[in-house]
Write a protein that holds these residues in place. Structure first.
Motif, PDB file in Angstrom:
ATOM      1  N   ALA A  16       0.493  19.839  37.415  1.00 33.30           N
ATOM      2  CA  ALA A  16       0.796  19.186  36.147  1.00 33.30           C
ATOM      3  C   ALA A  16       0.386  17.893  36.853  1.00 33.30           C
ATOM      4  O   ALA A  16      -0.325  17.436  35.515  1.00 33.30           O
ATOM      5  CB  ALA A  16       2.034  19.582  36.998  1.00 33.30           C
ATOM      6  N   SER A  17       0.516  17.091  36.915  1.00 30.49           N
ATOM      7  CA  SER A  17       0.579  15.334  37.351  1.00 30.49           C
ATOM      8  C   SER A  17      -1.313  15.500  37.403  1.00 30.49           C
ATOM      9  O   SER A  17      -1.541  14.847  36.298  1.00 30.49           O
ATOM     10  CB  SER A  17       0.556  15.230  39.044  1.00 30.49           C
ATOM     11  N   TYR A  60      -2.019  15.982  33.486  1.00 29.40           N
ATOM     12  CA  TYR A  60      -1.080  14.312  32.429  1.00 29.40           C
ATOM     13  C   TYR A  60      -2.342  13.543  32.544  1.00 29.40           C
ATOM     14  O   TYR A  60      -3.276  13.152  31.795  1.00 29.40           O
ATOM     15  CB  TYR A  60      -0.031  14.022  33.316  1.00 29.40           C
TER      16      TYR A  60
END
Length: 404
Positions: free
Chosen positions: A355-356, A359
Motif C-alpha cells: 500500500a505505501s 502511494y
C-alpha cells in the motif's frame, strides 16, 4: 546464525516433500487471488455497474484484510495444532474466495474480499514456521522457499490464466479458479501434512503467544519489511503505464513483462534461501535491499529501451524475492516464543509495503513527473530498508562486544 535454532524438534527424519508441496499449493492460491483481480478489474466494474477506480477498492480492502487478519487469525488459531490451524485458515480462504464469485453488488464484494484476505498473512506466517519444522536442520530456508514458490508460480502461470478466463468468459470464473486451488490445498494438507510430529515440534517450544513480541529487533525488522519492500511495489504498481507510456510498448506486452518478472521471482526465491546458508539472515536482506536500490535506479534511466525493460524486470523480480526466506527466518528468530504470531505479522508488513509503495510511487506523477520516477521512489525506499538493516546489524555487533 545456525538454522538448527529454527527447528523446534529433531525433524531431520521427516523432510516431508509432499507436506511442503501442500504449502506451495496454498501459496499458489493466495498469489492467484491477490494479483488476478488487477487484470480483470474492468470486467468486474462493468458487471457490478461501478467505475474502475471504485472497483480498485476491492484490491485495497483485500490488503486491509491481510493486515488486520494476520495477527488476528494467528491468535484465534493459537490453541489449535499446526495442521488444524492450516486447514482452518485454508477453509476460510476457500469459502470466501468462492463466495466472491457470486457477489451481486459492490458492498457484498467488499465484504467478501476483506474476509478473503484475513487468512492470507497467517497462512504464510504459520506456514513458514511449519516448513521449518518439516525441514532438515540445515535446510529450513530452502523449505520456506518451496512454500513461497507457489506465490511465484501463481505470477507466472496462474495470474495470466485467471486473467484470460476472467476476460474471455466471466470474471466470476477467476474466483472459482481460486476456490479450486483452495480445495486442492485442503486435500493436500489433510492427506500429506503430518500431525503428530508437528504437534511435538510445536509443543517443545510452546510459551506465551506474545512472549517474543516485546523484542525491539522484531519491530525493527517489521519496519524494514514495510519500508524496504515498498520499494518493489512502488515499481510494480506502475509497471503497466511505465511500459505503455515510457517504453511505448503495445498494451498486450505488459502481460509478458509481468511474466518475465514472475520468472525472476521464482529464481530469486530459491537464491534467497541459498544466501541464508552463506550469510546472516539480516545481512542477506541488506545485500538484497542494496541490490534493489541499484536496479530500480537503473530502471528509471533505461526503462525507455524495449529490451532493457524486460531484462531489468527479470532482475528486479530476482532481487526482490531473495528477501522472502531471509526476512522470514530473521523474524522467526527475533520472535522467539511467539514465532507464529511474529511470522504472521511480517506478512502484514509486506502488505503495508504494498500500500505505501503504491502511494509514494504515485506521488511523482501528481507533480507532473514521468512514470519512470516511481522507480526512483522505489530505490529510495529500498535504500532506507537497507539502512534499517545495517542499523540492526550494528546494534547486534555492539551487543556482542558488551557481552564478550
Amino acid at each position: 546464525m545456525h538454522l538448527k535454532e529454527i527447528n523446534l524438534s529433531n525433524t531431520s527424519n521427516y523432510p516431508n516433500k509432499k507436506a511442503l508441496l501442500s504449502l506451495a499449493i496454498g501459496g499458489f492460491g493466495i498469489g492467484l487471488t491477490e494479483f488476478v483481480i488487477m487484470g480483470i478489474l474492468p470486467n468486474i466494474a462493468g458487471s457490478l455497474d461501478i467505475s474502475i477506480p471504485k472497483a480498485g477498492h476491492f484490491i485495497a480492502i483485500y490488503a486491509l484484510g491481510v493486515v488486520i487478519g494476520a495477527p488476528t487469525m494467528a491468535r484465534i488459531a493459537n490453541n489449535l495444532n499446526p495442521k488444524r490451524t492450516l486447514l482452518f485458515l485454508m477453509l476460510w480462504f476457500t469459502v470466501f474466495n468462492t463466495l466472491s464469485a457470486f457477489s451481486p453488488n459492490y458492498w457484498v464484494m467488499m465484504l467478501f474480499r476483506f474476509l478473503s484476505g484475513m487468512p492470507h498473512g497467517a497462512f504464510f506466517g504459520i506456514g513458514a514456521v511449519v516448513s521449518g519444522y518439516l525441514a532438515k536442520p540445515e535446510k529450513a530456508a530452502q523449505a520456506m522457499a518451496i512454500m513461497f514458490s507457489g506465490l511465484t508460480v501463481a505470477n507466472i502461470i496462474g495470474v495470466p490464466l485467471g486473467t484470460y478466463i476472467g476476460q474471455e468468459l466471466h470474471w466470476s470464473y477467476s474466483f472459482m479458479l481460486v476456490g479450486i486451488a483452495g480445495i486442492a490445498t485442503l486435500c493436500s494438507l489433510y492427506f500429506w501434512m503430518p500431525k503428530k510430529e508437528l504437534e511435538e515440534a510445536d509443543n517443545s517450544r510452546s510459551t506465551s503467544p506474545t512472549a517474543g513480541i516485546k523484542n525491539k529487533k522484531l519491530w525493527a525488522l517489521i519496519v524494514l519489511t514495510t519500508v524496504g519492500t515498498g520499494g518493489f511495489f512502488a515499481w510494480y504498481s506502475y509497471i503497466a503505464p511505465l511500459a505503455i507510456n515510457v517504453t511505448q510498448l503495445p498494451e498486450e506486452n505488459v502481460g509478458y513483462i509481468m511474466i518475465v518478472a514472475g520468472v525472476g521471482m521464482f529464481f530469486g526465491n530459491f537464491l534467497g534461501a541459498r544466501m541464508v546458508e552463506i550469510f546472516n539472515p539480516v545481512k542477506s536482506v541488506v545485500i538484497s535491499m542494496l541490490g534493489m536500490t541499484t536496479i530500480l535506479l537503473l530502471n528509471s534511466i533505461f526503462a525507455s529501451n524495449g529490451i532493457a525493460i524486460y531484462v531489468l524486470s527479470f532482475i528486479i523480480g530476482v532481487i526482490t524475492f531473495t528477501i522472502s526466506a531471509p526476512i522470514q527466518i530473521a523474524i522467526i528468530k527475533a520472535a522467539k516464543g511467539s514465532e507464529k504470531l511474529g511470522s504472521s505479522m511480517n506478512q502484514s508488513a509486506f502488505n503495508m509495503g504494498n500500500a505505501s509503495g503504491a502511494y509514494f510511487g504515485g506521488l511523482p506523477m501528481v507533480f507532473g513527473l514521468g512514470f519512470n520516477y516511481a522507480s526512483v521512489v522505489g530505490g529510495v525506499l529500498a535504500c532506507i530498508g537497507a539502512i534499517i538493516g545495517m542499523a540492526i546489524l550494528y546494534v547486534e555487533k555492539q551487543k556482542r562486544k558488551k557481552e564478550s
